[in-house]
Write a protein that holds these residues in place. Structure first.
Motif, PDB file in Angstrom:
ATOM      1  N   ILE A  35       0.838  -1.212   0.000  1.00 20.30           N
ATOM      2  CA  ILE A  35       0.000   0.000   0.000  1.00 20.30           C
ATOM      3  C   ILE A  35       0.869   1.256   0.000  1.00 20.30           C
ATOM      4  O   ILE A  35       0.623   2.209  -0.757  1.00 20.30           O
ATOM      5  N   ILE A  36       1.922   1.264   0.858  1.00 19.25           N
ATOM      6  CA  ILE A  36       2.830   2.414   0.907  1.00 19.25           C
ATOM      7  C   ILE A  36       3.546   2.582  -0.429  1.00 19.25           C
ATOM      8  O   ILE A  36       3.754   3.713  -0.896  1.00 19.25           O
ATOM      9  N   SER A  37       3.910   1.470  -1.072  1.00 13.55           N
ATOM     10  CA  SER A  37       4.595   1.519  -2.370  1.00 13.55           C
ATOM     11  C   SER A  37       3.744   2.229  -3.417  1.00 13.55           C
ATOM     12  O   SER A  37       4.229   3.093  -4.154  1.00 13.55           O
ATOM     13  N   VAL A  38       2.484   1.856  -3.479  1.00 11.14           N
ATOM     14  CA  VAL A  38       1.579   2.452  -4.473  1.00 11.14           C
ATOM     15  C   VAL A  38       1.361   3.933  -4.190  1.00 11.14           C
ATOM     16  O   VAL A  38       1.498   4.783  -5.087  1.00 11.14           O
ATOM     17  N   LEU A  39       1.043   4.261  -2.935  1.00  8.69           N
ATOM     18  CA  LEU A  39       0.781   5.647  -2.582  1.00  8.69           C
ATOM     19  C   LEU A  39       2.036   6.518  -2.754  1.00  8.69           C
ATOM     20  O   LEU A  39       1.970   7.650  -3.247  1.00  8.69           O
ATOM     21  N   GLY A  40       3.197   5.980  -2.345  1.00  8.81           N
ATOM     22  CA  GLY A  40       4.451   6.724  -2.469  1.00  8.81           C
ATOM     23  C   GLY A  40       4.830   6.975  -3.912  1.00  8.81           C
ATOM     24  O   GLY A  40       5.318   8.060  -4.256  1.00  8.81           O
ATOM     25  N   SER A  41       4.613   5.976  -4.771  1.00 10.83           N
ATOM     26  CA  SER A  41       4.932   6.125  -6.195  1.00 10.83           C
ATOM     27  C   SER A  41       4.095   7.236  -6.827  1.00 10.83           C
ATOM     28  O   SER A  41       4.595   8.023  -7.641  1.00 10.83           O
ATOM     29  N   ILE A  42       2.830   7.294  -6.461  1.00 12.07           N
ATOM     30  CA  ILE A  42       1.960   8.362  -6.978  1.00 12.07           C
ATOM     31  C   ILE A  42       2.389   9.716  -6.422  1.00 12.07           C
ATOM     32  O   ILE A  42       2.470  10.720  -7.145  1.00 12.07           O
ATOM     33  N   ALA A  43       2.721   9.733  -5.130  1.00 15.77           N
ATOM     34  CA  ALA A  43       3.100  10.992  -4.476  1.00 15.77           C
ATOM     35  C   ALA A  43       4.384  11.580  -5.043  1.00 15.77           C
ATOM     36  O   ALA A  43       4.570  12.810  -5.042  1.00 15.77           O
ATOM     37  N   ALA A  44       5.286  10.728  -5.558  1.00 14.00           N
ATOM     38  CA  ALA A  44       6.565  11.198  -6.101  1.00 14.00           C
ATOM     39  C   ALA A  44       6.374  12.194  -7.233  1.00 14.00           C
ATOM     40  O   ALA A  44       7.193  13.101  -7.430  1.00 14.00           O
ATOM     41  N   PHE A  45       5.275  12.060  -7.973  1.00 15.71           N
ATOM     42  CA  PHE A  45       5.002  12.979  -9.084  1.00 15.71           C
ATOM     43  C   PHE A  45       4.642  14.380  -8.585  1.00 15.71           C
ATOM     44  O   PHE A  45       4.667  15.336  -9.361  1.00 15.71           O
ATOM     45  N   PHE A  46       4.356  14.486  -7.284  1.00 15.00           N
ATOM     46  CA  PHE A  46       3.931  15.783  -6.752  1.00 15.00           C
ATOM     47  C   PHE A  46       4.941  16.374  -5.767  1.00 15.00           C
ATOM     48  O   PHE A  46       5.293  17.555  -5.863  1.00 15.00           O
ATOM     49  N   TYR A  47       5.431  15.532  -4.826  1.00 13.22           N
ATOM     50  CA  TYR A  47       6.278  16.112  -3.785  1.00 13.22           C
ATOM     51  C   TYR A  47       7.656  16.520  -4.291  1.00 13.22           C
ATOM     52  O   TYR A  47       8.232  17.507  -3.814  1.00 13.22           O
ATOM     53  N   PHE A  48       8.209  15.779  -5.266  1.00  9.33           N
ATOM     54  CA  PHE A  48       9.568  16.122  -5.711  1.00  9.33           C
ATOM     55  C   PHE A  48       9.607  17.443  -6.475  1.00  9.33           C
ATOM     56  O   PHE A  48      10.443  18.300  -6.169  1.00  9.33           O
ATOM     57  N   PRO A  49       8.752  17.656  -7.472  1.00  8.17           N
ATOM     58  CA  PRO A  49       8.779  18.963  -8.154  1.00  8.17           C
ATOM     59  C   PRO A  49       8.485  20.121  -7.210  1.00  8.17           C
ATOM     60  O   PRO A  49       9.053  21.204  -7.362  1.00  8.17           O
ATOM     61  N   ALA A  50       7.608  19.881  -6.221  1.00  8.47           N
ATOM     62  CA  ALA A  50       7.273  20.946  -5.280  1.00  8.47           C
ATOM     63  C   ALA A  50       8.434  21.260  -4.345  1.00  8.47           C
ATOM     64  O   ALA A  50       8.661  22.419  -3.985  1.00  8.47           O
ATOM     65  N   SER A  51       9.205  20.228  -3.950  1.00  8.48           N
ATOM     66  CA  SER A  51      10.307  20.413  -3.003  1.00  8.48           C
ATOM     67  C   SER A  51      11.541  21.029  -3.656  1.00  8.48           C
ATOM     68  O   SER A  51      12.293  21.753  -3.001  1.00  8.48           O
ATOM     69  N   TYR A  52      11.755  20.732  -4.948  1.00  9.68           N
ATOM     70  CA  TYR A  52      12.968  21.199  -5.636  1.00  9.68           C
ATOM     71  C   TYR A  52      12.590  21.918  -6.930  1.00  9.68           C
ATOM     72  O   TYR A  52      13.001  21.546  -8.030  1.00  9.68           O
ATOM     73  N   SER A  53      11.790  22.946  -6.771  1.00 15.80           N
ATOM     74  CA  SER A  53      11.287  23.690  -7.932  1.00 15.80           C
ATOM     75  C   SER A  53      12.394  24.400  -8.707  1.00 15.80           C
ATOM     76  O   SER A  53      12.216  24.740  -9.881  1.00 15.80           O
ATOM     77  N   ASN A  54      13.551  24.630  -8.059  1.00 13.83           N
ATOM     78  CA  ASN A  54      14.661  25.297  -8.745  1.00 13.83           C
ATOM     79  C   ASN A  54      15.508  24.336  -9.573  1.00 13.83           C
ATOM     80  O   ASN A  54      16.431  24.762 -10.262  1.00 13.83           O
ATOM     81  N   PHE A  55      15.202  23.030  -9.518  1.00 13.14           N
ATOM     82  CA  PHE A  55      15.924  22.049 -10.330  1.00 13.14           C
ATOM     83  C   PHE A  55      15.497  22.184 -11.798  1.00 13.14           C
ATOM     84  O   PHE A  55      14.401  22.640 -12.110  1.00 13.14           O
ATOM     85  N   SER A  56      16.377  21.725 -12.678  1.00 18.37           N
ATOM     86  CA  SER A  56      16.047  21.731 -14.107  1.00 18.37           C
ATOM     87  C   SER A  56      14.983  20.676 -14.410  1.00 18.37           C
ATOM     88  O   SER A  56      14.721  19.785 -13.596  1.00 18.37           O
ATOM     89  N   LYS A  57      14.402  20.755 -15.622  1.00 16.71           N
ATOM     90  CA  LYS A  57      13.372  19.799 -16.022  1.00 16.71           C
ATOM     91  C   LYS A  57      13.923  18.379 -16.027  1.00 16.71           C
ATOM     92  O   LYS A  57      13.269  17.430 -15.566  1.00 16.71           O
ATOM     93  N   ALA A  58      15.174  18.216 -16.534  1.00 15.87           N
ATOM     94  CA  ALA A  58      15.797  16.889 -16.587  1.00 15.87           C
ATOM     95  C   ALA A  58      16.015  16.329 -15.184  1.00 15.87           C
ATOM     96  O   ALA A  58      15.811  15.133 -14.932  1.00 15.87           O
ATOM     97  N   ALA A  59      16.425  17.199 -14.255  1.00 15.77           N
ATOM     98  CA  ALA A  59      16.668  16.767 -12.879  1.00 15.77           C
ATOM     99  C   ALA A  59      15.363  16.358 -12.201  1.00 15.77           C
ATOM    100  O   ALA A  59      15.321  15.369 -11.455  1.00 15.77           O
ATOM    101  N   ILE A  60      14.296  17.086 -12.469  1.00 15.04           N
ATOM    102  CA  ILE A  60      12.998  16.766 -11.864  1.00 15.04           C
ATOM    103  C   ILE A  60      12.472  15.433 -12.400  1.00 15.04           C
ATOM    104  O   ILE A  60      11.955  14.596 -11.649  1.00 15.04           O
ATOM    105  N   GLU A  61      12.615  15.210 -13.716  1.00 16.00           N
ATOM    106  CA  GLU A  61      12.160  13.936 -14.304  1.00 16.00           C
ATOM    107  C   GLU A  61      12.928  12.753 -13.717  1.00 16.00           C
ATOM    108  O   GLU A  61      12.343  11.712 -13.399  1.00 16.00           O
ATOM    109  N   LEU A  62      14.238  12.912 -13.568  1.00 19.73           N
ATOM    110  CA  LEU A  62      15.055  11.852 -12.969  1.00 19.73           C
ATOM    111  C   LEU A  62      14.660  11.633 -11.512  1.00 19.73           C
ATOM    112  O   LEU A  62      14.593  10.488 -11.039  1.00 19.73           O
ATOM    113  N   GLY A  63      14.390  12.711 -10.800  1.00 21.71           N
ATOM    114  CA  GLY A  63      14.009  12.609  -9.395  1.00 21.71           C
ATOM    115  C   GLY A  63      12.695  11.856  -9.210  1.00 21.71           C
ATOM    116  O   GLY A  63      12.555  11.021  -8.301  1.00 21.71           O
TER     117      GLY A  63
END
Length: 500
Positions: free
Chosen positions: A94-122
């Motif tokens: 359950i955590i795996s599924v929820l975390g995988s979905i959340a990654a699309f939101f929390y990473f770009p929000a946390s590191y908005s100054n990263f480049s597009k390539a860095a955000i996609e990799l993250g």
């Protein structure tokens, strides 16, 4: 006693191999990607799922060992194992599924100054690590069984497999996939580690497949496990906070901090994990047999053995930190500039290595007493302190303040935990601890003196860095051995008596 001694030697060897392989993984990443945005993005992205992985991997073992030993005495070990494996898999999935979905939101929000390539990799890295979590928890339960049976080396080997797959994936696929190869290797390695356990136990003996989950037993276990797991997560949460602060200092800073932390933490990972793992079943059995004096003695000996191994190692690191960084990382994309920056940060992490190594022993005491909720409170306080110190130190020191904050927080955290545990067991034998610590500090003084003079010898400085550091370590080790014998340090004297 002979079996324990043999198991301890195997654990030390396998732990060294695990840490060596982990260092090779970092070396490979540094060689191909240096301190680029790829490493920044990878480190920033894996830190949150890795907190859940540690929650399950280390936290599960710490809670499961005393629980399993208790049920095993009643010949219900397999029943308990089945309940925990099945429930843990469901929770992790359950955590795996929820975390995988959340990654699309929390990473770009946390590191908005990263480049597009860095955000996609993250995002990709976060998803792959969260997907791995579905099997990490199950792996941890079976590794807890190995530790409870004193089969430490097999437990460590199964963790090493994950690291080796990460290394192979990076080496073989970096030219095709770039930074995406790192997380893929971890995911495949987690599956391989699980399959090894399936082969070892055989599918029919892996668990009681037809047994239904006993909810009451699972709830009782997780009441003990959750505080333990949260405590284990504290370190990763603090790293997450540090990386969040570091992201504002530009490209490369997260990499400097991460490389430095991993390198400086090697003594903690080798000595801390080895000593704490060895004493844990011993003090857990002492509690189950209501032998408070043996429990107290086990903690004290764990602390003094830790100090005996840790202090001289830190002394050598203080004098030769740059050499250590050069040996570990300086090749390929990791240049001399990256070495200087990483070395600078490494010094500030030394305090965290020292205090968290001691805390690893103290924590086992709380887990044996099944009072993990007490140490969890100290851990949560450390997160607050870390945020406060980060804000203060970075204002005056820049990103180096993030490493210093970790060391200062480690001091307060360990001090609080020590006082809390002392109250739980009606105080330690403080005279013994002070006496042995004094002997170890006195025995370490000649090592510091020798390092000081060796540092300025022109002949040594003209040698290749690996040869120079090897000579220094041998010289320091021999001096320390002689001084510990002269000071009659208990750990060394016990080894001498056994040989005789």
């Amino acid at each position: 006693m002979k079996n324990l001694k043999f198991a301890s030697i195997l654990l030390l060897i396998s732990t060294l191999f695990l840490k060596f392989s982990s260092m090779i993984r970092d070396l490979v990443i540094a060689n191909y990607f240096g301190t680029s945005y790829i490493v920044d993005s990878y480190n920033a992205a894996m830190i949150i799922p890795n907190a859940f992985i540690l929650f399950m991997l280390t936290g599960m073992k710490d809670a499961f060992i005393p629980s399993y030993l208790r049920y095993e005495k009643e010949n219900k070990g397999k029943v308990h194992l089945t309940n925990i494996v099945k429930s843990t898999f469901l929770i992790c999935f359950i955590i795996s599924v929820l975390g995988s979905i959340a990654a699309f939101f929390y990473f770009p929000a946390s590191y908005s100054n990263f480049s597009k390539a860095a955000i996609e990799l993250g995002i990709y890295t976060g998803v792959m690590y969260f997907l791995s979590l579905s099997l990490v928890g199950v792996n941890a339960v079976y590794e807890g069984v190995f530790d409870a049976r004193s089969q430490y080396s097999f437990s460590v080997f199964s963790q090493t497999v994950v690291v080796l797959f990460t290394i192979l994936s990076t080496i073989l696929l970096h030219s095709i996939m770039g930074g995406y190869a790192i997380a893929l290797g971890y995911f495949i390695g987690t599956i391989a580690s699980f399959l090894i356990k399936v082969v070892y136990f055989k599918p029919q003996h892996l668990l009681l497949w037809k047994q239904k989950i006993d909810r009451d037993e699972v709830v009782a276990f997780y009441k003990v496990f959750i505080p333990v797991g949260v405590t284990i997560m504290v370190g990763q949460i603090n790293l997450t906070v540090n990386f969040f602060f570091a992201g504002s200092f530009g490209e490369g800073v997260i990499s400097y901090l991460n490389y430095a932390f991993r390198l400086v933490s090697i003594p903690q990972a080798i000595f801390g994990v080895t000593v704490a793992t060895i004493i844990y079943p011993l003090i857990a059995r002492a509690i189950s047999e209501k032998d408070e004096e043996r429990f107290k003695s086990g903690i004290e000996k764990g602390i003094t053995f830790m100090l005996m191994l840790l202090i001289p190692t830190i002394v050598i690191m203080i004098f030769y930190m740059k050499d250590i960084v050069m040996i570990a990382y300086q090749r390929g994309a990791f240049d001399a500039h990256s070495t200087l920056k990483t070395t600078d940060v490494s010094y500030y992490y030394l305090g965290s290595v020292f205090f968290y190594s001691l805390q690893a022993v103290l924590a086992k005491g709380f887990y044996s007493l099944q009072k993990g909720y007490l140490i969890m409170r100290a851990g949560l306080l450390s997160i607050v302190l870390n945020i406060i110190f980060n804000m203060i130190f970075t204002k005056f020191m820049g990103y180096q303040g993030l490493a210093l904050s970790m060391s200062v927080v480690a001091f307060f955290y360990t001090a609080i935990v020590f006082v809390m545990l002392a109250k739980q067991i009606n105080h330690f034998h403080y005279g013994y601890l002070v006496k042995e610590t004094g002997k170890i500090l006195l025995a370490s003084v000649p090592v510091a003196i020798v390092m000081f003079f060796l540092k300025d010898i022109a002949f040594l400085n003209s040698l290749h860095v690996i040869l120079r550091f090897g000579i220094v370590c041998i010289a320091g080790g021999l001096v320390y051995l002689m001084s510990t014998l002269l000071c009659r340090v208990e750990g060394v004297m016990l080894l001498v008596k056994r040989k005789r």
